[in-house]
Write an enzyme that holds these catalytic residues in place. Structure first.
Site, PDB file in Angstrom:
ATOM      1  N   ARG A 164       0.832  -1.219   0.000  1.00  0.00           N
ATOM      2  CA  ARG A 164       0.000   0.000   0.000  1.00  0.00           C
ATOM      3  C   ARG A 164       0.866   1.270   0.000  1.00  0.00           C
ATOM      4  O   ARG A 164       0.580   2.227   0.707  1.00  0.00           O
ATOM      5  CB  ARG A 164      -0.921   0.023   1.223  1.00  0.00           C
ATOM      6  CG  ARG A 164      -1.950  -1.078   1.263  1.00  0.00           C
ATOM      7  CD  ARG A 164      -2.916  -0.994   0.087  1.00  0.00           C
ATOM      8  NE  ARG A 164      -4.087  -1.786   0.306  1.00  0.00           N
ATOM      9  CZ  ARG A 164      -4.172  -3.092   0.007  1.00  0.00           C
ATOM     10  NH1 ARG A 164      -3.171  -3.717  -0.552  1.00  0.00           N
ATOM     11  NH2 ARG A 164      -5.306  -3.734   0.255  1.00  0.00           N
ATOM     12  N   SER A 238     -10.595  -0.773   3.552  1.00  0.00           N
ATOM     13  CA  SER A 238      -9.785  -0.928   4.771  1.00  0.00           C
ATOM     14  C   SER A 238      -9.361   0.447   5.256  1.00  0.00           C
ATOM     15  O   SER A 238      -8.761   1.215   4.502  1.00  0.00           O
ATOM     16  CB  SER A 238      -8.515  -1.727   4.475  1.00  0.00           C
ATOM     17  OG  SER A 238      -8.826  -2.990   3.970  1.00  0.00           O
ATOM     18  N   GLU A 359      -4.738   3.428   6.359  1.00  0.00           N
ATOM     19  CA  GLU A 359      -4.506   3.192   4.940  1.00  0.00           C
ATOM     20  C   GLU A 359      -5.117   4.334   4.136  1.00  0.00           C
ATOM     21  O   GLU A 359      -4.619   4.702   3.079  1.00  0.00           O
ATOM     22  CB  GLU A 359      -5.180   1.864   4.559  1.00  0.00           C
ATOM     23  CG  GLU A 359      -4.584   1.229   3.337  1.00  0.00           C
ATOM     24  CD  GLU A 359      -5.617   0.804   2.338  1.00  0.00           C
ATOM     25  OE1 GLU A 359      -5.857   1.586   1.388  1.00  0.00           O
ATOM     26  OE2 GLU A 359      -6.183  -0.282   2.482  1.00  0.00           O
TER      27      GLU A 359
HETATM   28  N1  EPU Z   1      -9.818 -10.902  10.253  1.00  0.00           N
HETATM   29  C1  EPU Z   1     -10.455 -10.985  11.465  1.00  0.00           C
HETATM   30  N2  EPU Z   1     -11.515 -10.174  11.718  1.00  0.00           N
HETATM   31  C2  EPU Z   1     -11.985  -9.280  10.813  1.00  0.00           C
HETATM   32  C3  EPU Z   1     -11.337  -9.194   9.573  1.00  0.00           C
HETATM   33  C4  EPU Z   1     -10.254 -10.002   9.302  1.00  0.00           C
HETATM   34  O1  EPU Z   1     -10.084 -11.770  12.325  1.00  0.00           O
HETATM   35  O2  EPU Z   1     -12.955  -8.577  11.136  1.00  0.00           O
HETATM   36  C5  EPU Z   1      -8.641 -11.772   9.966  1.00  0.00           C
HETATM   37  C6  EPU Z   1      -9.000 -13.207   9.614  1.00  0.00           C
HETATM   38  O3  EPU Z   1      -8.015 -14.018  10.199  1.00  0.00           O
HETATM   39  C7  EPU Z   1      -8.835 -13.259   8.108  1.00  0.00           C
HETATM   40  C8  EPU Z   1      -7.704 -12.274   7.894  1.00  0.00           C
HETATM   41  O4  EPU Z   1      -7.930 -11.257   8.879  1.00  0.00           O
HETATM   42  O5  EPU Z   1      -8.484 -14.529   7.665  1.00  0.00           O
HETATM   43  C9  EPU Z   1      -7.662 -11.660   6.517  1.00  0.00           C
HETATM   44  O6  EPU Z   1      -8.902 -11.042   6.237  1.00  0.00           O
HETATM   45  P1  EPU Z   1      -9.295 -10.606   4.758  1.00  0.00           P
HETATM   46  O7  EPU Z   1      -9.019 -11.673   3.784  1.00  0.00           O
HETATM   47  O8  EPU Z   1     -10.663 -10.014   4.796  1.00  0.00           O
HETATM   48  O9  EPU Z   1      -8.223  -9.497   4.391  1.00  0.00           O
HETATM   49  P2  EPU Z   1      -7.562  -8.280   5.185  1.00  0.00           P
HETATM   50  O10 EPU Z   1      -6.136  -8.579   5.440  1.00  0.00           O
HETATM   51  O11 EPU Z   1      -8.406  -7.867   6.334  1.00  0.00           O
HETATM   52  C10 EPU Z   1      -6.686  -7.174   2.983  1.00  0.00           C
HETATM   53  C11 EPU Z   1      -6.769  -5.849   2.285  1.00  0.00           C
HETATM   54  C12 EPU Z   1      -8.117  -5.720   1.570  1.00  0.00           C
HETATM   55  C13 EPU Z   1      -8.243  -6.856   0.576  1.00  0.00           C
HETATM   56  C14 EPU Z   1      -8.125  -8.179   1.336  1.00  0.00           C
HETATM   57  C15 EPU Z   1      -8.138  -9.387   0.408  1.00  0.00           C
HETATM   58  C16 EPU Z   1      -5.351  -4.351   3.553  1.00  0.00           C
HETATM   59  C17 EPU Z   1      -5.296  -3.159   4.449  1.00  0.00           C
HETATM   60  N3  EPU Z   1      -6.571  -4.760   3.230  1.00  0.00           N
HETATM   61  O12 EPU Z   1      -7.649  -7.151   4.032  1.00  0.00           O
HETATM   62  O13 EPU Z   1      -8.084  -4.502   0.857  1.00  0.00           O
HETATM   63  O14 EPU Z   1      -9.459  -6.791  -0.115  1.00  0.00           O
HETATM   64  O15 EPU Z   1      -6.878  -8.226   2.068  1.00  0.00           O
HETATM   65  O16 EPU Z   1      -6.922  -9.479  -0.247  1.00  0.00           O
HETATM   66  O17 EPU Z   1      -4.309  -4.873   3.158  1.00  0.00           O
HETATM   67  C18 EPU Z   1      -8.636  -2.181   0.908  1.00  0.00           C
HETATM   68  O18 EPU Z   1      -7.442  -1.962   0.760  1.00  0.00           O
HETATM   69  O19 EPU Z   1      -9.484  -1.240   0.996  1.00  0.00           O
HETATM   70  C19 EPU Z   1      -9.100  -3.561   1.012  1.00  0.00           C
HETATM   71  C20 EPU Z   1     -10.361  -3.861   1.235  1.00  0.00           C
END
Ligand code: EPU
Length: 363
Positions: A164, A238, A359
């Site tokens: 990012r 995010s 972010e």
């Molecule tokens: N998780 C939780 N609780 C929550 C959300 C997530 O415990 O409420 C944990 C879970 O373990 C889950 C892990 O986080 O397995 C990963 O969650 P998720 O796949 O939803 O992805 P993220 O890391 O929370 C990132 C990006 C998203 C992108 C997703 C999928 C960032 C800041 N965010 O989220 O990007 O869509 O991966 O690749 O890196 C954005 O940038 O606006 C965005 C939505």
């Protein structure tokens, strides 16, 4: 090129925050840009280039000039039996570019389906989702140097694309305007289903990936099920970045929180420059950290409970399905959302000793 004054930005930011810009214009072609760069309103004021407004939180009126990017056009520059070179103007909607590529069967950006915002915003923060990032396919970026109006092409390696992050958010912040980007996509199958949630979705629904559209549809489905649609509940995706820690810190945390999820695999590029094994960084999902914390004491108007997830105070809140996303239920001010973000950051720091970094861009 018309310059507006005291222009309402509420429909131009997906957080739906009601603020005004002192000056506002739209650029539709390169001629508009050249005119803009020499105009006194542009030269003598603070400026902000706005694309989809999907990664910004306005905390007050903008006392300068907002420039809305409406530069359109997607063109195939070159193709051979393996690769396709596509150039897109920066004001195109990112997802429209994904659909253009996916419908033609070109591989490379299907995992980045449904990311809100414009093409020009994509390299600013090296958009990424479901195991793919823009830097995997980016060839170059065409820019204008804002002070001189001179054109400059940045090759992928020159953009310093990180998690990012890019050179345009750091040492070249505010110095260049991105007007087009060029991508190298593949005609040969190049599927990336390394992301666990994507893999599970394909398996559960018995989807055999035959073309990039299969992945695009799956990603679209997952995103729709987890992330609030900004046209229904205002948000900017995010709000915070995920957190990267040294392995030693991870091990300390795992002793106290054995259930804490962490990801090593996706993180091959986050090694420190010296490349030593001891300095490999591990990703801890910020969504999980936030979910484990909550408000210090339930405040009037805020839902009581132990977790931030689903918490609401006034018109601002934390999304019930993804704790990384802050939402405006309607009528929240940027300051209210910012206050909530600060409380969340403080609670995560106090529990885990980890600092959350936004972010979204706070203006
Ligand atoms: N998780 C939780 N609780 C929550 C959300 C997530 O415990 O409420 C944990 C879970 O373990 C889950 C892990 O986080 O397995 C990963 O969650 P998720 O796949 O939803 O992805 P993220 O890391 O929370 C990132 C990006 C998203 C992108 C997703 C999928 C960032 C800041 N965010 O989220 O990007 O869509 O991966 O690749 O890196 C954005 O940038 O606006 C965005 C939505």
């Amino acid at each position: 090129m018309k310059i507006y004054q005291n222009y309402d930005l509420s429909k131009l930011n997906t957080f739906g925050i009601v603020v005004n810009a002192r000056f506002f214009i739209e650029v539709r072609n390169e001629k508009d840009l050249v005119e803009l760069f020499v105009s006194p309103e542009f030269k003598n004021n603070e400026r902000m280039f706005l694309g989809g407004g999907s990664n910004v939180l306005f905390t007050k009126d903008f006392d300068g000039m907002v420039i809305l990017n409406k530069l359109k056009g997607i063109k195939i520059l070159n193709k051979n039996s393996k690769d396709v070179i596509i150039r897109s103007m920066s004001g195109e909607i990112w997802h429209d570019l994904v659909i253009f590529a996916v419908n033609k069967g070109y591989w490379g950006i299907e995992n980045l389906s449904l990311i809100p915002g414009t093409v020009g915003a994509a390299p600013m923060q090296n958009i990424g989702a479901y195991g793919t990032e823009l830097r995997d396919v980016l060839e170059n970026i065409e820019t204008y140097q804002i002070e001189t109006g001179a054109k400059r092409v940045f090759k992928n390696e020159e953009c310093e694309l990180g998690y990012r992050d890019s050179i345009f958010k750091n040492k070249l912040k505010g110095k260049y305007f991105i007007f087009a980007i060029t991508l190298k996509l593949s005609k040969i199958e190049r599927k990336n289903i390394s992301y666990k949630i994507l893999q599970e979705h394909l398996k559960k629904n018995k989807i055999k990936v035959k073309n990039p559209k299969d992945i695009s549809d799956a990603v679209t489905h997952i995103r729709k099920s987890k992330l609030p649609d900004p046209t229904i509940i205002s948000n900017a995706g995010s709000f915070f970045k995920n957190v990267f820690v040294e392995k030693e810190k991870l091990e300390e945390l795992l002793k106290i929180y054995p259930d804490m999820p962490y990801f090593e695999k996706e993180n091959k590029r986050n090694k420190r420059k010296n490349g030593s094994k001891a300095s490999v960084l591990v990703k801890i999902p910020a969504g999980w950290l936030i979910e484990q914390c909550g408000p210090a004491s339930p405040r009037h108007g805020g839902a009581s409970g132990t977790s931030w997830k689903g918490y609401r105070i006034g018109n601002a809140g934390v999304h019930e399905k993804q704790a990384l996303v802050l939402v405006n239920y309607g009528g929240a001010t940027g300051k209210e959302v910012e206050d909530l973000a600060e409380q969340i950051t403080a609670s995560v720091f106090s529990k885990f000793g980890l600092k959350l970094v936004p972010e979204v861009n706070l203006i």
